[in-house]
Write an enzyme that holds these catalytic residues in place. Structure first.
Site, mmCIF file in Angstrom:
data_model
loop_
_atom_site.group_PDB
_atom_site.id
_atom_site.type_symbol
_atom_site.label_atom_id
_atom_site.label_comp_id
_atom_site.label_asym_id
_atom_site.label_seq_id
_atom_site.Cartn_x
_atom_site.Cartn_y
_atom_site.Cartn_z
ATOM 1 C CG ASP A 1 -15.503 -35.403 -37.312
ATOM 2 O OD1 ASP A 1 -15.886 -35.926 -36.970
ATOM 3 O OD2 ASP A 1 -14.063 -34.840 -37.051
ATOM 4 C CG ASN B 1 -6.131 -28.759 -30.713
ATOM 5 O OD1 ASN B 1 -7.277 -28.642 -31.041
ATOM 6 N ND2 ASN B 1 -5.137 -29.641 -31.508
ATOM 7 C CG HIS C 1 -9.733 -30.296 -32.773
ATOM 8 N ND1 HIS C 1 -9.077 -30.734 -32.763
ATOM 9 C CD2 HIS C 1 -10.763 -30.442 -32.626
ATOM 10 C CE1 HIS C 1 -9.325 -32.398 -32.123
ATOM 11 N NE2 HIS C 1 -10.740 -32.101 -32.431
ATOM 12 C CD GLU D 1 -6.232 -31.816 -35.034
ATOM 13 O OE1 GLU D 1 -5.705 -31.037 -33.811
ATOM 14 O OE2 GLU D 1 -5.894 -33.389 -33.798
#
Ligand code: F6R
Length: 249
Positions: free
Chosen positions: A67, A136, A138, A143
């Protein structure tokens, strides 16, 4: 799925580096899927040391990063392109033209995503994909959401991720709000996956990812469906998994 336990960050980094080094030795022109963030830094340092000792050769290695922040030029010190150069590429003999990272400055989202999917295809897919884990759940910048994304896409970062990344920027307003990311499909098509996790902040996400329901609400949970996943995590990251007695004694 194999889970390797490490006592702390250092040991996690060494074990992860061993696995990446083995891949490089076994297939000198391997395609490595690479990650940024705090967790892999120690493993990258180990790889650099092994290169300096003459034990690793990156001259034929190809890489694709997961990314990149949208809107950051590659010489911005918070861009993932900059991160990869300073933490790994500048210190080993990988060829710059063999490294691939989404172009954060491309404003045509469709063009950039389709270019990046083609880059991965033309390389023949990823041999070993290194992943960190978001607090979280990801992976890459996939996400939590309602569906798993297949290919490269542009993501609106969640508040949780913006907060977690704020430590690297002078003010929270400077944290980019969008990023280009490989999709969960790109990640799952890698022939092997190595996920590294360290620290108690990852314990909940790691437990849910490995032993919870498979759901896009915890993107990493899809890794349960991959046939060749290795987890290297330290005691703090594994604490909840151990509390639930999910690991063999
Ligand atoms: C980075 C990436 C992210 C990180 C994750 C964990 O390329 O794709 O998914 O791996 O946010 O980051 P750290 O390691 O900083 O806790």
């Amino acid at each position: 799925m194999k889970i390797y336990q490490a006592k702390d960050y250092q040991e996690m980094s060494r074990k992860a580096a061993n696995i990446i080094a083995a891949q490089i030795i076994l297939k000198p022109n391997a395609v490595l899927g690479l990650a940024t963030g705090s967790t892999p830094i120690g493993a990258y340092q180990q790889l650099v040391e092994r290169f300096k000792q003459g034990d690793l050769d990156f001259s034929e290695i190809r890489s694709v990063n997961l990314d990149e922040y949208k809107g950051l030029p590659k010489d911005n010190d918070q861009s993932y392109a900059f991160f990869m150069r300073t933490n790994l590429f500048d210190h080993v003999n990988i060829k710059a033209e063999n490294t691939n990272i989404p172009n954060g400055l491309e404003t045509d989202i469709e063009a950039e995503c389709s270019r990046y999917n083609s880059v991965i295809d033309q390389l023949g897919g990823v041999d070993l994909q290194l992943l960190g884990l978001g607090n979280n759940g990801h992976i890459g910048f996939n996400e939590p959401g309602d569906a798993f994304e297949n290919g490269a896409h542009c993501v609106k970062l969640t508040e949780n991720t913006i907060q977690a990344n704020a430590r690297f920027f002078a003010t929270i307003d400077e944290v980019p709000k969008y990023a280009y990311s490989m999709g969960v499909g790109n990640i799952m098509r890698a022939r092997g996956i190595l996920l590294v996790a360290s620290g108690s902040a990852k314990a909940d996400a790691l437990y849910k990812a490995l032993f919870g329901p498979i759901t896009p609400a915890v993107p990493a949970s899809i890794l349960q469906l991959h046939s060749n996943v290795t987890i290297v995590a330290d005691e703090e990251a594994l604490s909840l998994i151990k509390e639930h007695n999910c690991l063999p004694a």
